[in-house]
Design a protein around this motif. Structure first.
Motif, short mmCIF file in Angstrom:
data_model
loop_
_atom_site.label_atom_id
_atom_site.label_comp_id
_atom_site.label_asym_id
_atom_site.label_seq_id
_atom_site.Cartn_x
_atom_site.Cartn_y
_atom_site.Cartn_z
N LEU A 212 -8.86 -1.07 -6.70
CA LEU A 212 -7.91 0.10 -6.52
C LEU A 212 -7.76 0.17 -5.06
N THR A 220 -2.70 2.35 -6.61
CA THR A 220 -2.71 1.17 -7.18
C THR A 220 -3.95 0.71 -7.72
N SER A 221 -4.08 0.64 -9.01
CA SER A 221 -5.23 0.13 -9.61
C SER A 221 -5.31 -0.71 -10.76
N SER A 225 -10.20 -0.92 -13.82
CA SER A 225 -10.88 0.20 -12.77
C SER A 225 -10.67 1.48 -13.25
#
Length: 345
Positions: A212, A220-221, A225
């Motif tokens: 991420l 943003t991942s 995750s």
């Protein structure tokens, strides 16, 4: 203590003006020290990066569902192969996320989750620079209402999303946000890595929970995750296993155990499956580095870290269960002699 805290890159640029070559000398002159104190960005001034705690915990059934979904995504190597996953899984994850918290999020690319955090005050980086590691995990944990990474952020790790960053920008960001690393590095201009693609960045993380980044007010991942952070699962990425011929590098294994015990200390259900360690092994220095980090959370966490390492066969020196005895044994390694451990009352 820092004498200045800057909330915009323009303020950092105006304060900048140090001679980088001076940092390689043991005798750092007073002018440089003064400059650095003014330039340093202190994570402690940003509430989002300070200690946090939620009274209400997530329902264990939801946690277990995220765990099962994470296992499935990991088995199919969704992030590693950058592939789509079944719409039924995507829909279920969307429903589970909405049960955790009401946040604007969307799925982009085959397996990436994006969350917008417009109401949170965060340190500002220049364009194309982004936070990774603990900063990004902590912000996402709070966005999802998780008691994960609850301590104040200690280090801010930054990377560049692209191929050719401006050297002056790299220098300014490194000195401001990663000052300790910059002062100690043999090649200070190399401490900020660059990643030309999101796919490459996510695949090359050591742990799935580190897949991420935080850029501006946007997380943003990888969906892997998200699942593993919620479920409390610590596991190496497929890329890391492949790079180590199916095993885990020693320093990564030590960090994994620390993440495990820190999560348990936060009252979370945690899981770390058995790891095969690479041929380089896990030496005293690697154990000591993460013992020092664990002790920042208290004597009990440090002791738990050592016991967990011992039970997993990672400790190769005599261990009687005592933190003090372990430190004595560890200091027989020359590199550990230069490592400081937190004071303990």
């Amino acid at each position: 203590m820092p004498e200045g805290n800057f909330h915009s890159f323009g303020e950092l640029a105006n304060a900048f003006g140090c001679d980088e070559s001076k940092t390689n000398s043991k005798q750092v002159d007073e002018d440089l020290v003064t400059h650095l104190k003014k330039l340093r960005v202190d994570p402690g001034v940003f509430p989002i990066l300070g200690p946090h705690h939620f009274v209400h915990q997530i329902d264990d059934q939801i946690r277990k569902e995220f765990e099962s979904l994470g296992d499935l995504l990991y088995e199919k190597r969704v992030v590693h192969h950058w592939t789509n996953f079944p719409i039924r899984i995507r829909t279920r994850i969307q429903l589970l996320l909405k049960q955790l918290v009401d946040l604007p999020f969307e799925f982009v690319y085959p397996c990436v989750f994006v969350c917008h955090l417009d109401s949170m005050e965060l340190p500002i980086l220049p364009p194309q620079f982004a936070f990774k590691g603990g900063v990004a995990r902590k912000v996402l944990a709070q966005a999802l209402g998780l008691n994960a990474n609850t301590s104040q952020v200690r280090d801010m790790d930054v990377f560049y999303r692209g191929e050719n960053p401006d050297p002056d920008d790299v220098k300014q960001v490194a000195m401001s946000f990663m000052q300790d690393d910059w002062l100690l590095a043999k090649r200070p201009n190399k401490i900020i890595s660059k990643q030309p693609s999101l796919k490459g960045y996510l695949r090359t993380r050591e742990f799935t929970i580190n897949q991420l980044l935080l850029e501006g007010n946007q997380i943003t991942s990888s969906i892997q995750s998200v699942c593993d952070l919620v479920a409390g699962v610590i596991r190496p990425t497929i890329h890391h296993l492949q790079s180590q011929k199916g095993k885990v590098e020693g320093i990564v294994a030590a960090k994994a155990v620390r993440f495990l015990v820190e999560g348990k200390n936060e009252g979370r259900v945690m899981r770390l499956d058995k790891m095969a360690i690479s041929n380089h092994g896990i030496n005293k220095f690697k154990i000591a580095v993460h013992l020092a980090r664990a002790l920042e959370h208290g004597e009990a966490v440090g002791a738990h870290y050592l016991e967990e390492c011992h039970q997993r066969g990672l400790i190769k020196f005599p261990f009687d269960g005592s933190v003090d005895h372990a430190i004595t044994q560890l200091r027989k390694n020359r590199r550990v002699l230069n490592l400081s451990f937190p004071r303990r009352d």
